[in-house]
Design an enzyme around this catalytic site. Structure first.
Site, PDB file in Angstrom:
ATOM      1  N   TYR A 114      13.673  -9.902  -9.187  1.00 12.34           N
ATOM      2  CA  TYR A 114      12.608 -10.888  -9.365  1.00 12.34           C
ATOM      3  C   TYR A 114      12.568 -11.771  -8.129  1.00 12.34           C
ATOM      4  O   TYR A 114      13.575 -12.385  -7.768  1.00 12.34           O
ATOM      5  CB  TYR A 114      12.898 -11.749 -10.610  1.00 12.34           C
ATOM      6  CG  TYR A 114      11.897 -12.862 -10.828  1.00 12.34           C
ATOM      7  CD1 TYR A 114      10.567 -12.572 -11.123  1.00 12.34           C
ATOM      8  CD2 TYR A 114      12.273 -14.197 -10.738  1.00 12.34           C
ATOM      9  CE1 TYR A 114       9.641 -13.592 -11.323  1.00 12.34           C
ATOM     10  CE2 TYR A 114      11.358 -15.223 -10.937  1.00 12.34           C
ATOM     11  CZ  TYR A 114      10.048 -14.909 -11.230  1.00 12.34           C
ATOM     12  OH  TYR A 114       9.127 -15.920 -11.428  1.00 12.34           O
ATOM     13  N   ASP A 209      16.624 -13.315  -0.379  1.00 16.27           N
ATOM     14  CA  ASP A 209      16.085 -14.272  -1.345  1.00 16.27           C
ATOM     15  C   ASP A 209      17.289 -15.029  -1.918  1.00 16.27           C
ATOM     16  O   ASP A 209      18.011 -14.514  -2.768  1.00 16.27           O
ATOM     17  CB  ASP A 209      15.321 -13.511  -2.434  1.00 16.27           C
ATOM     18  CG  ASP A 209      14.796 -14.441  -3.532  1.00 16.27           C
ATOM     19  OD1 ASP A 209      15.219 -15.619  -3.580  1.00 16.27           O
ATOM     20  OD2 ASP A 209      13.971 -13.977  -4.347  1.00 16.27           O
ATOM     21  N   LYS A 236      15.068 -23.977  -5.966  1.00 20.61           N
ATOM     22  CA  LYS A 236      16.043 -24.519  -6.952  1.00 20.61           C
ATOM     23  C   LYS A 236      16.837 -25.720  -6.418  1.00 20.61           C
ATOM     24  O   LYS A 236      16.286 -26.792  -6.292  1.00 20.61           O
ATOM     25  CB  LYS A 236      16.998 -23.405  -7.388  1.00 20.61           C
ATOM     26  CG  LYS A 236      16.276 -22.112  -7.795  1.00 20.61           C
ATOM     27  CD  LYS A 236      16.117 -21.943  -9.262  1.00 20.61           C
ATOM     28  CE  LYS A 236      15.649 -20.538  -9.609  1.00 20.61           C
ATOM     29  NZ  LYS A 236      15.036 -20.426 -10.901  1.00 20.61           N
TER      30      LYS A 236
HETATM   31  C1  PLP Z   1      15.737 -14.825  -6.989  1.00 17.72           C
HETATM   32  C2  PLP Z   1      14.521 -15.664  -7.265  1.00 17.72           C
HETATM   33  N1  PLP Z   1      13.505 -15.665  -6.384  1.00 17.72           N
HETATM   34  C3  PLP Z   1      12.404 -16.419  -6.574  1.00 17.72           C
HETATM   35  C4  PLP Z   1      12.261 -17.201  -7.701  1.00 17.72           C
HETATM   36  C5  PLP Z   1      11.022 -18.009  -7.899  1.00 17.72           C
HETATM   37  O1  PLP Z   1      11.283 -19.377  -7.778  1.00 17.72           O
HETATM   38  P1  PLP Z   1      10.328 -20.431  -8.492  1.00 17.72           P
HETATM   39  O2  PLP Z   1      10.569 -20.317  -9.974  1.00 17.72           O
HETATM   40  O3  PLP Z   1      10.752 -21.758  -7.925  1.00 17.72           O
HETATM   41  O4  PLP Z   1       8.928 -20.078  -8.126  1.00 17.72           O
HETATM   42  C6  PLP Z   1      13.294 -17.227  -8.652  1.00 17.72           C
HETATM   43  C7  PLP Z   1      13.176 -18.041  -9.870  1.00 17.72           C
HETATM   44  O5  PLP Z   1      13.910 -17.917 -10.816  1.00 17.72           O
HETATM   45  C8  PLP Z   1      14.446 -16.436  -8.427  1.00 17.72           C
HETATM   46  O6  PLP Z   1      15.447 -16.405  -9.317  1.00 17.72           O
END
Ligand code: PLP
Length: 398
Positions: A114, A209, A236
């Protein structure tokens, strides 16, 4: 949140208070984003102070520069950094920047990973093991899959072969250095190193990421695992509990976003680099020193050990994974297939025992040993009857 969520009115420290007045011990802290717990006094003070000066300006601001400097001092690969409002926007812009820099469209992502909620990355393998990408949610045009190929996390040989095969068309490989699909999965030795070697050899960019994974070390996952990407996306914890994202890395790659030369990648956003978010993020990172990391590691280890002991006591064949303050429950090849049904009831069972969160846990610096005992005791109690039933059924392992 099925069958229904707790509606939260107030949250301080490690506790949530729901609309019915119940107190709940939090185990996930806004999807891992509150590394010092709820409403930490230093973070709240920073928010209050900045809100009295400016909440949003269409200009560079001191708070955003201070947060950027703090991040760049921790992460050697961050030569340039841009702020966004979410982790989603950060990974989206990172992928776009990689495509513009290389002039290629194809991106390799890992199956099940994700990277946020945007069309370009909401794709998984058409069938298990296939490299063909298809949307995993409604509303995403199927032909976006033409620009993505799918590999498997921790499959060094398979992913390296895909990089070789598609190198001429491949802009980048994007990976969460510590996977977070339903459970935290650390990289196997050699996997990230293998990606780094194969991408470097074929002039393909390596994108990390670290929206969640940044919290696993002072310099993030790339420091913990000793592999340096070309670009990294954040979110986060760097916003101290306010909406945030950021991405950055190699100066030559990030140059495609520089408005000075007429940018090849336009990056607009009304609230990008918001000063209140930046102030909260800076206060959060300042508290995250070596002692804080030692404490987080200690808490994670203790929680994981207590969970393992509870599962052993209940004769439940479940695994526990731990990376720093991130702990998760994992099925093993001995876990009965019927476990899935028990697992689905656990969130509610724990809410009824005063605990919020199940399966993946993220402990903050303000957690303590008594709270670990409290959480694990609730988990043990919730699992006692189902564990006995599973054992009595003598089901074949699934
Ligand atoms: C690995 C990862 N990338 C991107 C995101 C997306 O971040 P946001 O919820 O701040 O849009 C998340 C959110 O949980 C994530 O866990």
């Amino acid at each position: 949140m099925h069958p229904y969520p707790a509606y939260v009115e107030k949250a301080t420290g490690t506790r949530l208070q729901d609309a019915d007045g119940n107190e709940l011990l939090d185990l996930i802290f806004n999807a891992t984003s509150l590394i010092h717990g709820h409403v930490h006094p230093a973070v709240t003070e920073a928010i209050r102070d900045q809100a009295g000066r400016s909440t949003a300006v269409l200009a560079p601001n001191a708070a955003q520069i201070a947060l950027a400097e703090q991040m760049c001092s921790r992460v050697a690969s961050l030569q340039r950094l841009r702020f966004t409002n979410s982790g989603t926007e950060a990974t989206m812009m990172m992928v776009k920047t990689a495509r513009a820099f290389t002039g290629r469209d194809l991106v390799l992502k890992m199956d099940g990973a994700y990277h946020g909620t945007f069309d370009g990355m909401e794709l998984n393998a058409a069938t298990p093991g296939s490299a063909q990408a298809v949307p995993y949610t409604g509303g995403v045009p199927a032909n976006l899959g033409d620009n993505v190929i799918i590999g498997r996390f921790n499959d060094t040989a398979g992913v390296t072969a895909l990089i070789e095969r598609y190198a001429d068309r491949l802009a980048a490989v994007i990976v969460t250095p510590m996977a977070s699909v339903a459970t935290w999965i650390p990289p196997e030795p050699g996997f990230l190193e293998g990606l780094r070697a194969a991408t470097t050899q074929r002039d393909v960019l390596l994108l990390f990421d670290e929206v969640i994974a940044f919290r696993v070390a002072l310099g993030g996952a790339q420091q913990r695992y000793g592999v340096t990407p070309d670009l990294t996306a954040y979110g986060k914890v760097i916003g101290g509990g306010l909406p945030v994202g950021a991405y950055g890395g190699r100066a030559d790659v990030m140059a495609v976003t520089d408005p000075a030369g007429g940018p090849r990648v336009a990056h607009a956003g009304t609230f990008n680099g918001n000063p209140v978010t930046a102030a909260a993020g800076l206060a959060t990172l300042r508290l995250l020193d070596a002692d804080a990391y030692a404490r987080l590691e200690q808490l994670g280890e203790r929680f994981a050990a207590a969970l393992r002991a509870a599962f052993t006591d209940l004769a439940l064949p479940l695994g526990v994974r731990q990376v720093g303050s991130l702990v998760s429950v994992a099925v093993t090849d001995r876990t009965p297939a019927l476990w899935d049904e028990v697992n689905a009831t656990m969130r509610l069972a724990l809410l009824n025992r005063g605990v919020c969160g199940w399966g993946v846990f993220a402990l903050p610096t303000v957690f303590d040993e008594a709270e670990i005992d409290e959480a694990v005791s609730a988990i043990h109690d919730a699992l006692r009857e189902p564990a006995a039933a599973l054992a009595g059924l003598e089901v074949p392992v699934g």
